[in-house]
Design an enzyme around this catalytic site. Structure first.
Site, PDB file in Angstrom:
ATOM      1  N   GLY A  16       0.782  -1.240   0.000  1.00 58.59           N
ATOM      2  CA  GLY A  16       0.000   0.000   0.000  1.00 58.59           C
ATOM      3  C   GLY A  16       0.809   1.282   0.000  1.00 58.59           C
ATOM      4  N   ARG A  69     -15.867 -15.881  -9.484  1.00 56.32           N
ATOM      5  CA  ARG A  69     -15.423 -14.483  -9.553  1.00 56.32           C
ATOM      6  C   ARG A  69     -16.614 -13.527  -9.554  1.00 56.32           C
ATOM      7  NH1 ARG A  69     -11.507 -11.833 -14.157  1.00 56.32           N
ATOM      8  NH2 ARG A  69     -13.213 -12.313 -15.560  1.00 56.32           N
ATOM      9  N   MET A  94      -4.393  -7.460  -6.709  1.00 57.66           N
ATOM     10  CA  MET A  94      -3.913  -8.586  -7.512  1.00 57.66           C
ATOM     11  C   MET A  94      -5.034  -9.451  -8.076  1.00 57.66           C
ATOM     12  SD  MET A  94      -0.773  -7.974  -7.557  1.00 57.66           S
ATOM     13  CE  MET A  94       0.018  -9.448  -8.180  1.00 57.66           C
ATOM     14  N   LEU A  97     -10.321  -7.656 -13.007  1.00 53.93           N
ATOM     15  CA  LEU A  97     -11.757  -7.377 -12.952  1.00 53.93           C
ATOM     16  C   LEU A  97     -12.399  -7.689 -14.306  1.00 53.93           C
ATOM     17  CD1 LEU A  97     -11.462  -4.033 -10.984  1.00 53.93           C
ATOM     18  CD2 LEU A  97     -12.283  -6.225 -10.088  1.00 53.93           C
ATOM     19  N   ASN A 111      -5.687   2.135 -12.748  1.00 57.86           N
ATOM     20  CA  ASN A 111      -4.660   1.208 -12.232  1.00 57.86           C
ATOM     21  C   ASN A 111      -3.296   1.843 -12.434  1.00 57.86           C
ATOM     22  OD1 ASN A 111      -3.555  -1.284 -11.232  1.00 57.86           O
ATOM     23  ND2 ASN A 111      -3.009  -1.814 -13.339  1.00 57.86           N
ATOM     24  N   HIS A 113       0.746   0.687 -13.040  1.00 56.73           N
ATOM     25  CA  HIS A 113       1.528  -0.476 -13.454  1.00 56.73           C
ATOM     26  C   HIS A 113       3.007  -0.068 -13.523  1.00 56.73           C
ATOM     27  CE1 HIS A 113       2.366  -4.259 -15.421  1.00 56.73           C
ATOM     28  NE2 HIS A 113       3.114  -3.600 -16.289  1.00 56.73           N
ATOM     29  N   ASP A 145      -9.493  -1.577 -18.563  1.00 64.59           N
ATOM     30  CA  ASP A 145     -10.485  -2.237 -19.412  1.00 64.59           C
ATOM     31  C   ASP A 145     -10.397  -3.733 -19.134  1.00 64.59           C
ATOM     32  OD1 ASP A 145      -8.290  -3.168 -20.759  1.00 64.59           O
ATOM     33  OD2 ASP A 145      -8.621  -1.994 -22.586  1.00 64.59           O
ATOM     34  N   GLU A 146     -11.052  -4.540 -19.968  1.00 66.22           N
ATOM     35  CA  GLU A 146     -11.142  -5.954 -19.603  1.00 66.22           C
ATOM     36  C   GLU A 146      -9.842  -6.716 -19.850  1.00 66.22           C
ATOM     37  OE1 GLU A 146     -12.964  -4.407 -21.787  1.00 66.22           O
ATOM     38  OE2 GLU A 146     -12.963  -5.466 -23.704  1.00 66.22           O
TER      39      GLU A 146
HETATM   40  C1  GRF Z   1       3.207  -1.107  -7.580  1.00 60.48           C
HETATM   41  O1  GRF Z   1       4.472  -1.372  -8.138  1.00 60.48           O
HETATM   42  C2  GRF Z   1       2.201  -0.927  -8.676  1.00 60.48           C
HETATM   43  O2  GRF Z   1       2.748  -0.391  -9.837  1.00 60.48           O
HETATM   44  C3  GRF Z   1       1.736  -2.339  -8.932  1.00 60.48           C
HETATM   45  O3  GRF Z   1       1.733  -2.964  -7.674  1.00 60.48           O
HETATM   46  C4  GRF Z   1       2.668  -2.321  -6.824  1.00 60.48           C
HETATM   47  C5  GRF Z   1       1.940  -1.941  -5.592  1.00 60.48           C
HETATM   48  O4  GRF Z   1       2.805  -1.447  -4.606  1.00 60.48           O
HETATM   49  N1  GRF Z   1       0.447  -2.347  -9.551  1.00 60.48           N
HETATM   50  P1  GRF Z   1       2.194  -0.833  -3.283  1.00 60.48           P
HETATM   51  O5  GRF Z   1       1.340  -1.908  -2.628  1.00 60.48           O
HETATM   52  O6  GRF Z   1       1.413   0.369  -3.666  1.00 60.48           O
HETATM   53  O7  GRF Z   1       3.387  -0.494  -2.434  1.00 60.48           O
END
Ligand code: GRF
Length: 218
Positions: A16, A69, A94, A97, A111, A113, A145-146
């Site tokens: 987080g 799901r 993780m 959706l 999101n 990434h 998106d999906e």
């Molecule tokens: C981050 O690297 C983010 O890009 C990816 O998951 C990680 C989450 O890290 N989707 P945190 O839990 O916010 O420290």
């Protein structure tokens, strides 16, 4: 004039640090979003503690408690509705959706990434960039998106890949960028300034906002 703060849910599964960055950003006067609820699919994670420390309501909805799901996602939707959430931010969440979830939830889902999409989507993005021999990597905030990490890009920040980098060192350099990029992207979306037209997201507002993802205030 009083700021309109749009209610946001942050969905997490782990540490987080991005949640923390959003919590901290939302404390600022004039920030257009407030974190209404933090939802984890994993019990006991550090992200839940961060939310509790900030006085934000938390919910744990373990995906393993639901045979399908669709039922897990129904529980998520119910929680979002009961907190009147308008925007969802995935921050290390993780689970993928479904298209149905994304059409049932009326607002944008974002999101973050840890790569410059469309390079290196999916799991272990930092390792993928190293293994490929990329000289630049970074992070991307995108509409969900999906697909997996395929939605329109809202903002990106780049970092160099150094000869000395291992996965932890590169991930740490990327994370520094994530922590200003995600609050910036949420601001654009919450203010209605990030508009997706097909694949391109226009962050209207002229010189003040265009190309913001190229600048690193940190
Ligand atoms: C981050 O690297 C983010 O890009 C990816 O998951 C990680 C989450 O890290 N989707 P945190 O839990 O916010 O420290």
């Amino acid at each position: 004039m009083a700021t309109i703060r749009r209610p946001v849910a942050v969905l997490v599964s782990g540490n987080g640090t991005n949640l923390q960055a959003l919590i901290d950003a939302a404390k600022a006067d004039g920030y257009p979003a407030r974190i209404e609820v933090v939802i984890s699919n994993v019990a006991g994670v550090r992200a839940l503690q961060r939310a509790a420390d900030a006085g934000i309501p938390t919910l744990t909805i373990p995906h393993g408690d639901y045979p399908e799901r669709a039922q897990f996602e129904q529980a998520l939707l119910k929680a979002l509705e009961s907190h009147r959430v308008e925007i969802v931010c995935l921050a290390g969440f993780m689970r993928v959706l479904s298209r149905k979830f994304l059409s049932d939830f009326p607002g944008p889902v974002l999101n973050i990434h840890p790569a410059l999409l469309p390079a290196f989507p999916g799991l272990h993005a930092v390792r993928q960039a190293l293994d490929y021999g990329a000289k630049l990597s970074g992070c991307t905030v995108h509409f969900v998106d999906e697909g997996t990490d395929t939605g329109p890009v809202v903002a990106q920040a780049a970092v160099p890949v150094l000869d000395s980098d291992d996965e932890a060192a590169l991930a740490a350099r990327i994370r520094v960028q994530e922590h200003w990029l995600y609050p910036l992207a949420l601001r654009l979306v919450a203010e209605g300034r990030a508009i997706a037209t097909g694949r391109r997201v226009w962050s209207g507002g002229g010189a003040r906002t265009e190309g913001l993802s190229l600048r690193n205030p940190g």
